[in-house]
Design a protein around this motif. Structure first.
Motif, PDB file in Angstrom:
ATOM      1  N   TYR A 123       0.801  -1.225   0.000  1.00 11.75           N
ATOM      2  CA  TYR A 123       0.000   0.000   0.000  1.00 11.75           C
ATOM      3  C   TYR A 123       0.834   1.275   0.000  1.00 11.75           C
ATOM      4  O   TYR A 123       0.285   2.365   0.135  1.00 11.75           O
ATOM      5  CB  TYR A 123      -0.935   0.002   1.210  1.00 11.75           C
ATOM      6  CG  TYR A 123      -1.911  -1.143   1.234  1.00 11.75           C
ATOM      7  CD1 TYR A 123      -2.704  -1.424   0.134  1.00 11.75           C
ATOM      8  CD2 TYR A 123      -2.043  -1.957   2.364  1.00 11.75           C
ATOM      9  CE1 TYR A 123      -3.603  -2.478   0.147  1.00 11.75           C
ATOM     10  CE2 TYR A 123      -2.946  -2.997   2.393  1.00 11.75           C
ATOM     11  CZ  TYR A 123      -3.726  -3.261   1.290  1.00 11.75           C
ATOM     12  OH  TYR A 123      -4.624  -4.316   1.307  1.00 11.75           O
ATOM     13  N   TYR A 154      -2.071  12.940  -0.651  1.00 12.17           N
ATOM     14  CA  TYR A 154      -2.414  11.567  -0.260  1.00 12.17           C
ATOM     15  C   TYR A 154      -1.124  10.798   0.007  1.00 12.17           C
ATOM     16  O   TYR A 154      -0.177  10.856  -0.784  1.00 12.17           O
ATOM     17  CB  TYR A 154      -3.195  10.893  -1.382  1.00 12.17           C
ATOM     18  CG  TYR A 154      -3.487   9.420  -1.195  1.00 12.17           C
ATOM     19  CD1 TYR A 154      -4.732   8.996  -0.774  1.00 12.17           C
ATOM     20  CD2 TYR A 154      -2.512   8.451  -1.464  1.00 12.17           C
ATOM     21  CE1 TYR A 154      -5.006   7.644  -0.610  1.00 12.17           C
ATOM     22  CE2 TYR A 154      -2.773   7.104  -1.311  1.00 12.17           C
ATOM     23  CZ  TYR A 154      -4.034   6.703  -0.881  1.00 12.17           C
ATOM     24  OH  TYR A 154      -4.302   5.364  -0.717  1.00 12.17           O
ATOM     25  N   SER A 177      -0.040   6.815   1.689  1.00 12.39           N
ATOM     26  CA  SER A 177      -0.446   5.573   2.345  1.00 12.39           C
ATOM     27  C   SER A 177       0.767   4.664   2.501  1.00 12.39           C
ATOM     28  O   SER A 177       1.706   4.712   1.706  1.00 12.39           O
ATOM     29  CB  SER A 177      -1.547   4.864   1.549  1.00 12.39           C
ATOM     30  OG  SER A 177      -1.073   4.472   0.272  1.00 12.39           O
ATOM     31  N   TYR A 204      -2.462  -1.114   7.486  1.00 15.17           N
ATOM     32  CA  TYR A 204      -2.711  -0.067   6.493  1.00 15.17           C
ATOM     33  C   TYR A 204      -2.847   1.280   7.191  1.00 15.17           C
ATOM     34  O   TYR A 204      -3.495   1.390   8.240  1.00 15.17           O
ATOM     35  CB  TYR A 204      -3.988  -0.379   5.720  1.00 15.17           C
ATOM     36  CG  TYR A 204      -4.435   0.688   4.751  1.00 15.17           C
ATOM     37  CD1 TYR A 204      -3.702   0.967   3.598  1.00 15.17           C
ATOM     38  CD2 TYR A 204      -5.604   1.419   4.979  1.00 15.17           C
ATOM     39  CE1 TYR A 204      -4.120   1.941   2.691  1.00 15.17           C
ATOM     40  CE2 TYR A 204      -6.033   2.386   4.081  1.00 15.17           C
ATOM     41  CZ  TYR A 204      -5.287   2.649   2.949  1.00 15.17           C
ATOM     42  OH  TYR A 204      -5.693   3.612   2.067  1.00 15.17           O
ATOM     43  N   GLU A 205      -2.207   2.294   6.601  1.00 10.12           N
ATOM     44  CA  GLU A 205      -2.317   3.651   7.138  1.00 10.12           C
ATOM     45  C   GLU A 205      -2.439   4.625   5.970  1.00 10.12           C
ATOM     46  O   GLU A 205      -1.677   4.550   5.003  1.00 10.12           O
ATOM     47  CB  GLU A 205      -1.100   3.996   7.993  1.00 10.12           C
ATOM     48  CG  GLU A 205      -1.218   5.332   8.705  1.00 10.12           C
ATOM     49  CD  GLU A 205      -0.085   5.557   9.699  1.00 10.12           C
ATOM     50  OE1 GLU A 205      -0.160   5.022  10.820  1.00 10.12           O
ATOM     51  OE2 GLU A 205       0.882   6.239   9.336  1.00 10.12           O
ATOM     52  N   LYS A 206      -3.413   5.513   6.070  1.00 10.50           N
ATOM     53  CA  LYS A 206      -3.643   6.509   5.025  1.00 10.50           C
ATOM     54  C   LYS A 206      -3.756   7.892   5.648  1.00 10.50           C
ATOM     55  O   LYS A 206      -4.518   8.104   6.594  1.00 10.50           O
ATOM     56  CB  LYS A 206      -4.925   6.190   4.250  1.00 10.50           C
ATOM     57  CG  LYS A 206      -5.234   7.200   3.144  1.00 10.50           C
ATOM     58  CD  LYS A 206      -6.494   6.836   2.381  1.00 10.50           C
ATOM     59  CE  LYS A 206      -7.752   7.103   3.186  1.00 10.50           C
ATOM     60  NZ  LYS A 206      -8.988   6.897   2.412  1.00 10.50           N
TER      61      LYS A 206
END
Length: 502
Positions: free
Chosen positions: A133, A226, A228, A260-262
């Protein structure tokens, strides 16, 4: 203003309030096995071949094709290059990372009873990265019509003012936390807009449910960033057996894990004299962790010494996922103390996600010791993705959206290999249909691959180069500011594998 802090509301309010959407369902339902260099060089067309540690992830019968116990480990360099356009703005971004993407071993046990048709069986364990990701990009341009204020306005309309505002003397952080606990995510978003003065009520009463925007005039300069990070990995425990050197059967029991990190941040400015608000800042940090289980069944049949067919089934993956969210907001007329909201972490109740199953049919032709050609066809119905519990009103609505937005998607993989003495030359092509009914939103993927291998007796060294492209219309927010950034993504990978006989 006073919020109606009624105990009954608190007891019946759902904790599944993070507003998961269809993109979350797609993210965790897609499996992109990165695999060994040989696997990547042939674009993953291994369903009827076996004989490679990553082939076990396509068809678990593949480990029984090994004549000897095998092990391999793979290191990859993965690059994502994005070309982004948003209204009148164009940007580009590139992200590269190094990853140990594959590690596994299969142990082959020959049957000492020569009269038995069951010639051997194998036990294996294999780790493969099924998604990476890591990505970052920026979309910037002048939006002629829609401000980020429309996001907060869209969330606020229909909600009572006393359910999106503070008690007298209550801090912003306390109010934000309590509103989330009692009323949910939508009310929190309306609270952010109201308390930062992006929106105002039509009537200053507790019963008010209509709001107006304080941002007016058009031509909003917007910059959306953005970033991620994270991965989706799979650990497969494999058993396979060989019947009479003609039929191979296998099963995998798979353990999945998500990290997961966004992080997203939107900055908006305007020079409109008619607008009370000329500068807005809005950020979100989402962290998700999860684990899951699936199984796979597969068989390979040698119709002749040269022609092979394979069939495999991947069950749905049953995930349990936990989310945390941190938000921040500011505007040129907001109270500076509202920034303390950023210290509050929303920790949401664990929820379940069931991804769709997949069928794969495969065909391969082996030209003796000279080479081979292989083809895989897979199909997956993404509309079968489900958030659970399905009885939850929010998840029920989301599952309806998934059913209306997603569709069957097929993938085609073609690979070939030519051997000359200790050298192997490989190539492949793959095509994957979009999981969306409207493929202009999330396009098809096209890719090709090349590779080389060299055998040093009991050691094999392989290298692969692969590249694929996909176009995406990335919608910034699901309410209000629903404009999209057009992204052309190119994925370039180089994988190196060391394999050896045990």
């Amino acid at each position: 203003m006073k919020k109606l802090l009624i105990l009954a509301i608190g007891l019946v309010s759902s904790s599944y309030v993070l507003a998961q959407d269809v993109t979350d369902a797609v993210r965790y339902s897609m499996d992109e096995i990165q695999g060994t260099a040989r696997f990547r060089a042939m674009s993953g067309a291994f369903g009827a071949l076996g004989g490679d540690m990553s082939s076990v992830n396509i068809n678990p019968a593949g480990s029984a094709v090994f004549n000897n116990s095998q092990a391999s480990l793979s290191l990859g360099i993965f690059n994502t290059k994005n070309e982004i356009s948003y209204f009148n703005g164009n940007n580009s971004a590139s992200n590269t990372n190094l990853d140990l993407n594959q590690l596994g071993a299969a142990f082959v046990f020959n049957n000492m009873n020569s009269n038995s048709p069951w010639k051997k069986f194998s036990l294996g364990v294999a780790y493969d990265s099924s998604a990476n990701y890591d990505d970052d990009w920026v979309a910037s341009g002048t939006n002629p019509i829609t401000s980020i204020a429309e996001y907060f306005l869209g969330n606020a309309q229909g909600l009572r003012l006393d359910e999106i505002s503070r008690f007298s003397g209550e801090s912003y952080s306390e109010a934000y936390s309590e509103i989330g606990s009692y009323y949910g995510f939508q009310n929190q978003q309306a609270f952010l807009g109201y308390e930062s003065f992006l929106i105002d009520p039509v009537e200053d009463t507790d019963e008010n449910t209509a709001y107006i925007s304080n941002v007016n005039g058009g031509n909003y300069n917007q910059r959306y960033a953005y970033a991620s990070t994270g991965y989706n990995g799979k650990l497969a425990f494999n058993f396979a057996t060989d019947y009479n050197d003609r039929l191979f059967f296998g099963i995998n029991l798979n353990s999945h894990f998500i990290n997961y990190e966004k992080y997203t941040i939107l900055r908006e400015t305007n020079s409109n004299n008619a607008s009370m608000v000329n500068n807005i800042f809005f950020e979100n940090l989402l962290s998700s962790t999860g684990s899951g289980f699936s199984f796979q069944l597969g068989t390979i049949a040698k119709l002749t010494d040269d022609l092979r067919v394979g069939l495999s089934y991947n069950s749905p993956t049953w995930y349990r996922i936990s989310d945390e969210l941190v938000q921040g907001i500011d505007s040129n007329i907001a109270d500076p103390d509202i920034g303390f909201i950023g210290n509050i972490v929303n920790i949401y109740e664990e929820y379940k996600l069931q991804t769709p199953g997949k069928f794969t049919g495969s065909l391969a032709y082996v030209f003796g010791i000279k080479g081979l050609i292989s083809f895989d066809y897979s199909i997956k119905d993404y509309s079968n993705t489900k958030f659970k519990p399905t009885s939850d009103i929010l998840f029920s609505s989301l599952n309806n959206d998934i059913n209306n937005s997603l569709d069957f998607a097929a993938s085609y993989r073609l690979g070939g290999e030519y051997r000359y003495k200790q050298l192997s030359f490989r190539g492949g092509y793959r095509f994957e249909e979009s999981p969306y009914i409207d493929d202009t939103f999330y396009g098809d993927l096209n890719g090709y691959s090349l590779g080389l291998g060299y055998a040093f007796g009991n050691l094999n060294l392989d290298i692969a180069f692969s590249q694929a492209q996909r176009d995406i219309n990335y919608q910034l927010y699901n309410v209000g500011l629903t404009d999209s950034a057009e992204i052309q993504s190119k994925f370039t990978d180089v994988v190196l594998t060391l394999g050896f006989n045990l």
